[in-house]
Design a protein around this motif. Structure first.
Motif, PDB file in Angstrom:
ATOM      1  N   TRP A   1     101.424  64.922 -19.935  1.00  0.00           N
ATOM      2  CA  TRP A   1     100.458  65.313 -18.907  1.00  0.00           C
ATOM      3  C   TRP A   1     100.052  64.083 -18.094  1.00  0.00           C
ATOM      4  N   GLY A   2     100.338  62.919 -18.636  1.00  0.00           N
ATOM      5  CA  GLY A   2     100.150  61.666 -17.894  1.00  0.00           C
ATOM      6  C   GLY A   2      98.705  61.367 -17.555  1.00  0.00           C
ATOM      7  N   LYS A   3      98.500  60.706 -16.442  1.00  0.00           N
ATOM      8  CA  LYS A   3      97.193  60.391 -15.878  1.00  0.00           C
ATOM      9  C   LYS A   3      96.483  59.207 -16.545  1.00  0.00           C
ATOM     10  N   TYR A   4      96.430  59.207 -17.889  1.00  0.00           N
ATOM     11  CA  TYR A   4      95.714  58.141 -18.599  1.00  0.00           C
ATOM     12  C   TYR A   4      96.561  57.599 -19.733  1.00  0.00           C
ATOM     13  N   VAL A   5      96.226  56.390 -20.143  1.00  0.00           N
ATOM     14  CA  VAL A   5      96.669  55.925 -21.454  1.00  0.00           C
ATOM     15  C   VAL A   5      95.432  55.367 -22.148  1.00  0.00           C
ATOM     16  N   VAL A   6      95.330  55.634 -23.442  1.00  0.00           N
ATOM     17  CA  VAL A   6      94.223  55.077 -24.222  1.00  0.00           C
ATOM     18  C   VAL A   6      94.812  54.067 -25.196  1.00  0.00           C
ATOM     19  N   ALA A   7      94.216  52.884 -25.228  1.00  0.00           N
ATOM     20  CA  ALA A   7      94.608  51.861 -26.200  1.00  0.00           C
ATOM     21  C   ALA A   7      93.603  51.904 -27.346  1.00  0.00           C
ATOM     22  N   TYR A   8      94.089  51.906 -28.585  1.00  0.00           N
ATOM     23  CA  TYR A   8      93.208  51.892 -29.751  1.00  0.00           C
ATOM     24  C   TYR A   8      93.247  50.497 -30.357  1.00  0.00           C
ATOM     25  N   ASN A   9      92.137  49.795 -30.226  1.00  0.00           N
ATOM     26  CA  ASN A   9      92.116  48.370 -30.542  1.00  0.00           C
ATOM     27  C   ASN A   9      91.524  48.098 -31.912  1.00  0.00           C
ATOM     28  N   LYS A  10      92.128  47.114 -32.561  1.00  0.00           N
ATOM     29  CA  LYS A  10      91.724  46.794 -33.922  1.00  0.00           C
ATOM     30  C   LYS A  10      90.553  45.823 -33.952  1.00  0.00           C
ATOM     31  N   ILE A  11      90.423  45.002 -32.927  1.00  0.00           N
ATOM     32  CA  ILE A  11      89.433  43.922 -32.960  1.00  0.00           C
ATOM     33  C   ILE A  11      88.544  44.033 -31.724  1.00  0.00           C
ATOM     34  N   THR A  12      87.206  43.923 -31.936  1.00  0.00           N
ATOM     35  CA  THR A  12      86.303  44.073 -30.787  1.00  0.00           C
ATOM     36  C   THR A  12      85.283  42.943 -30.682  1.00  0.00           C
ATOM     37  N   LYS A  13      85.533  41.846 -31.364  1.00  0.00           N
ATOM     38  CA  LYS A  13      84.637  40.686 -31.276  1.00  0.00           C
ATOM     39  C   LYS A  13      84.158  40.497 -29.850  1.00  0.00           C
ATOM     40  N   ASP A  14      82.867  40.386 -29.658  1.00  0.00           N
ATOM     41  CA  ASP A  14      82.216  40.088 -28.376  1.00  0.00           C
ATOM     42  C   ASP A  14      82.231  41.227 -27.355  1.00  0.00           C
ATOM     43  N   ARG A  15      82.849  42.345 -27.677  1.00  0.00           N
ATOM     44  CA  ARG A  15      82.895  43.438 -26.700  1.00  0.00           C
ATOM     45  C   ARG A  15      81.609  44.245 -26.675  1.00  0.00           C
ATOM     46  N   TYR A  16      80.932  44.313 -27.824  1.00  0.00           N
ATOM     47  CA  TYR A  16      79.711  45.117 -27.907  1.00  0.00           C
ATOM     48  C   TYR A  16      78.615  44.279 -28.529  1.00  0.00           C
ATOM     49  N   LEU A  17      77.404  44.837 -28.540  1.00  0.00           N
ATOM     50  CA  LEU A  17      76.317  44.175 -29.248  1.00  0.00           C
ATOM     51  C   LEU A  17      76.734  43.975 -30.696  1.00  0.00           C
ATOM     52  N   PRO A  18      76.460  42.798 -31.265  1.00  0.00           N
ATOM     53  CA  PRO A  18      76.873  42.577 -32.652  1.00  0.00           C
ATOM     54  C   PRO A  18      76.094  43.473 -33.615  1.00  0.00           C
ATOM     55  N   THR A  19      76.754  43.916 -34.654  1.00  0.00           N
ATOM     56  CA  THR A  19      76.136  44.784 -35.660  1.00  0.00           C
ATOM     57  C   THR A  19      76.408  44.223 -37.052  1.00  0.00           C
ATOM     58  N   GLY A  20      76.140  42.941 -37.229  1.00  0.00           N
ATOM     59  CA  GLY A  20      76.385  42.336 -38.524  1.00  0.00           C
ATOM     60  C   GLY A  20      77.854  42.086 -38.727  1.00  0.00           C
ATOM     61  N   PRO A  21      78.273  41.908 -39.989  1.00  0.00           N
ATOM     62  CA  PRO A  21      79.674  41.559 -40.246  1.00  0.00           C
ATOM     63  C   PRO A  21      80.636  42.674 -39.860  1.00  0.00           C
ATOM     64  N   GLU A  22      80.159  43.903 -39.876  1.00  0.00           N
ATOM     65  CA  GLU A  22      81.078  45.010 -39.594  1.00  0.00           C
ATOM     66  C   GLU A  22      80.960  45.438 -38.137  1.00  0.00           C
ATOM     67  N   LEU A  23      82.070  45.349 -37.432  1.00  0.00           N
ATOM     68  CA  LEU A  23      82.084  45.721 -36.023  1.00  0.00           C
ATOM     69  C   LEU A  23      82.923  46.979 -35.834  1.00  0.00           C
ATOM     70  N   ALA A  24      82.653  47.682 -34.756  1.00  0.00           N
ATOM     71  CA  ALA A  24      83.398  48.904 -34.451  1.00  0.00           C
ATOM     72  C   ALA A  24      84.814  48.565 -33.993  1.00  0.00           C
ATOM     73  N   GLN A  25      85.732  49.494 -34.205  1.00  0.00           N
ATOM     74  CA  GLN A  25      86.998  49.428 -33.492  1.00  0.00           C
ATOM     75  C   GLN A  25      86.764  50.109 -32.148  1.00  0.00           C
ATOM     76  N   SER A  26      87.752  50.076 -31.283  1.00  0.00           N
ATOM     77  CA  SER A  26      87.460  50.626 -29.960  1.00  0.00           C
ATOM     78  C   SER A  26      88.655  51.325 -29.341  1.00  0.00           C
TER      79      SER A  26
END
Ligand code: RUQ
Ligand code: CUA
Length: 679
Positions: A465-490
């Motif tokens: 169907w095209g239009k978009y591609v989504v990348a599923y990232n393993k590391i998100t250092k510095d991308r979001y507000l820090p939440t302690g040692p455990e960070l979200a994937q993105s």
């Protein structure tokens, strides 16, 4: 970040590739480390109209359902695209206290296995059902990696309907991948293992005793019901990923393999020795023919098959004791190995079915194989010897060509339906678009950071169907507000409609996203179940109206046939429960309106709450631990008087003579006394 990646790519490509695995791993670690300070590293890559492109106005719907595996949370997230809004999390292999899945008596059997009750798993890959290799919107399938299982989720109810365990398997990673018409979901074992019924062997006897089993799980056309049709007993290698053929190659299945060295220790080094591992091509139609000719052998096995029914609102678990196996040694012309550079991970087939893309994690090129050439090579017996009796096709004879200098650490490839492929690169942290025919790189964008899987709506099908591609990232250092040692994937959403891929949106995910598929909302939303019809409720403990509500004692078991409707339970006062009793609250939600669940919770319960959908019955088991009066209540804000939706259970000491009474709106004890007085 991008500049740094490019540097690593340019300077080190030659020296790294062909070097030892340890070198690659070191680079992986360096390049994943973001070196920017703020959270705006992606802003220069952002499309100018990005905000507008992902804005889904309040009250309007997303264009795609994005169905995402939750990795180590054992669940599936349902996300809307392009907004990135999480719509729901579906529990699959993991218990969910939020709604009682895996805690209620009805759903516990879903998590039964040959090992007993296993309330967790690690889920990597989504496969959506297809007809003629095109999304049909019926089911989603997902793998349980750790205790090998495949689950089927209904895209009408968004619930897990079935889970089948896989014997003779360890690390069900290469799974589930489906054939063009969803005839089979296929599962290759990541860990080669000795057969379950002859499993007590020395680990050092790997080469002799360990096998790489591939399970072909059949799927009923109408009901979706799964069953293990047969298992192929292939040589002891690791299966990583797979794809079915399409169109002309639809009778075939392609699996990436690694550890063709057949090492059983320190695989990091020992399984990266060979220049090439293999893609295994399986002619599954041939396998069916051999089965029909009686070439299959029944072997003892033990595995659970769990099925949920929307009629009785309950699951059953059956332990199966046999599995059909096919030995390739007795089935010529069914399996072929295609050499593929350096520990292939993804193995993806383009929309036409002509090209098979192998992604060697440690390879400097992306090899693309041609199905036509493969057929010719098979006919002409253009072999390079054999591996454990299975012919190895000559690399050059099957190769369409190689994409040169694509990036570092290629993992997965999806297709845009316009003759291009997009491949994810973990080490150089980017998505690279290239032309399949010409094998030329045409565009690259950075990901933040270290992308694993990627997903184009319809990207693995014959009709992207095209239009978009989504990348599923393993590391998100510095991308979001820090939440302690455990960070979200993105996840990151890119617009691929133009010549250049453009970053639109970046959002954190629930669990670790591995693979995902996206499907047009129009194929799903019209079929969505709104309620369960109360008259069709065949649960043996249902109370289909308040008149049917009752409490029944059977020895030390107390069964409460309870109803819930805005805004009270019937009964809401219960007396006569004693210490030593086991109480089952069978709660039927009498509502017949969409989006009116009721919850049920009781103090001190050792399980969870129930969240009961309209027309459904679910059961919470409660063993009182204290004498006294215990409150129970509805947990879902169902009406203005939700907070009034509550009740009490009186628990008396063992051996007490408090009679079993119940009621709503009256005093059950006084009523019982009156009845006794009348007699
Ligand atoms: S895998 S990041 Cu478990 Cu699908 Cu490639
Ligand atoms: Cu029912 Cu709140």
């Amino acid at each position: 970040m991008m500049a740094k990646n490019k540097n690593i790519f340019n300077m080190n490509l030659k020296s790294i590739i062909g070097g030892v695995a340890v070198g690659i791993i070191a680079v992986a670690q360096i390049s994943c480390k973001p070196n920017n300070k703020g959270g705006v590293s992606g802003s220069s890559e952002l499309a100018g109209d990005a905000a507008q492109k992902v804005y889904v106005a309040p009250g309007t719907h997303d264009e795609f359902y994005n169905i995402v595996s939750g990795g180590f949370n054992g669940q599936i997230s349902i996300i809307g695209l392009p907004s990135g809004r999480t719509l729901r999390v579906i529990p699959v292999f993991s218990q969910s206290p939020e709604n009682g899945y895996g805690f209620s008596e009805e759903t516990k059997p879903m998590l039964n296995t040959s090992h007993g009750f296993v309330p967790w798993d690690d889920s990597h890959h989504i496969a959506l059902s297809t007809t003629n290799s095109i999304h049909d919107g019926r089911w989603a399938f997902i793998n349980g990696n750790n205790t090998p299982r495949i689950a089927r989720i209904s895209l009408k109810t968004f619930r897990t309907e079935e889970i089948i365990e896989l014997p003779n398997s360890g690390g069900n990673h290469s799974s589930p991948f489906i054939t063009a018409n969803t005839e089979y979901a296929v599962a290759g074992t990541r860990f080669s293992v000795p057969p379950d019924d002859k499993a007590d062997v020395p680990i050092s006897s790997f080469k002799k005793n360990f096998k790489g089993y591939i399970s072909f799980v059949s799927i009923d056309k109408n009901t979706g019901r799964m069953g293990i049709k047969f298992q192929l007993k292939t040589p002891g290698v690791s299966f990583d990923l797979a794809r079915a053929g399409k169109g002309k190659s639809a009778d075939w299945f392609f699996f990436s393999t690694y550890n063709t060295e057949q090492a059983n220790s320190l695989l990091e080094v020992n399984a990266s020795q060979k220049d090439k591992d293999f893609i295994l091509a399986v002619n599954w139609k041939k396998a069916e023919q051999y089965l029909a000719q009686g070439k299959g052998k029944k072997e003892a096995a033990k595995y659970a098959h769990n099925v949920y029914s929307d009629k009785v609102h309950s699951a059953t678990s059956t332990i199966m004791t046999e599995v059909m196996t096919l030995d390739p040694k007795e089935c010529p012309d069914m399996l072929y190995f295609i050499p593929c550079p350096k520990s292939p991970h993804g193995c993806d087939v383009d929309p036409t079915g002509q090209y098979i893309v192998g992604s060697g994690k440690l390879a400097a090129v992306i090899p693309v194989f041609s199905f036509d050439k493969m057929q010719k090579a098979i006919a002409a017996k253009t072999f390079d010897g054999n591996f454990d009796g299975i012919p190895v096709l000559k690399y050059d004879a099957v190769l369409h060509g190689e994409v040169q200098k694509p990036g570092l650490g290629p993992l997965h490839t999806e297709f845009d339906g316009k003759g291009n492929a997009i491949t994810s690169f973990f080490v150089s942290s980017e998505l690279v678009r290239w032309n399949i025919e010409k094998l030329e790189v045409i565009d690259r964008v950075p990901t933040y950071y270290s992308v694993g899987h990627l997903s184009i709506p319809g990207g693995p099908t014959a009709k992207p169907w095209g239009k978009y591609v989504v990348a599923y990232n393993k590391i998100t250092k510095d991308r979001y507000l820090p939440t302690g040692p455990e960070l979200a994937q993105s996840a990151q959403l890119y617009d691929i409609s133009g010549d250049k891929m453009k970053l639109l949106l970046d959002f954190p995910t629930t669990g670790e996203p591995h693979y995902a598929e996206s499907i047009p909302a129009s194929l799903i939303e019209k079929n969505s179940t709104k309620i369960f019809k109360i008259e069709e409720n065949a649960h043996p403990y249902a109370a289909k109206g308040e008149k049917e509500a009752k409490v029944v004692r059977k020895g030390n078991e107390v069964h409460v046939y309870m109803t819930a409707i805005r805004s009270h339970f019937t009964p809401d006062n219960i007396e006569g429960v004693k210490m030593g009793d086991v109480v089952y609250f069978h709660v039927t939600n009498l509502e017949q309106d969409w989006d009116v669940p009721h919850g049920f919770a009781i103090r001190g319960a050792l399980n969870a709450e129930l969240l009961i959908m309209p027309g459904e019955t679910q059961t919470l088991k409660w063993i009182p631990t204290k004498v006294g009066v215990t409150p129970m209540y509805c947990t879902d804000f169902c009406s203005a008087l939700h907070q009034e939706m509550q009740g009490y259970v009186r628990v008396s000491p063992a051996g007490s003579n408090v009679p079993l009474t119940w009621g709503t709106g009256k005093n059950p004890v006084a009523e019982a006394e009156q009845k006794v007085a009348k007699k």
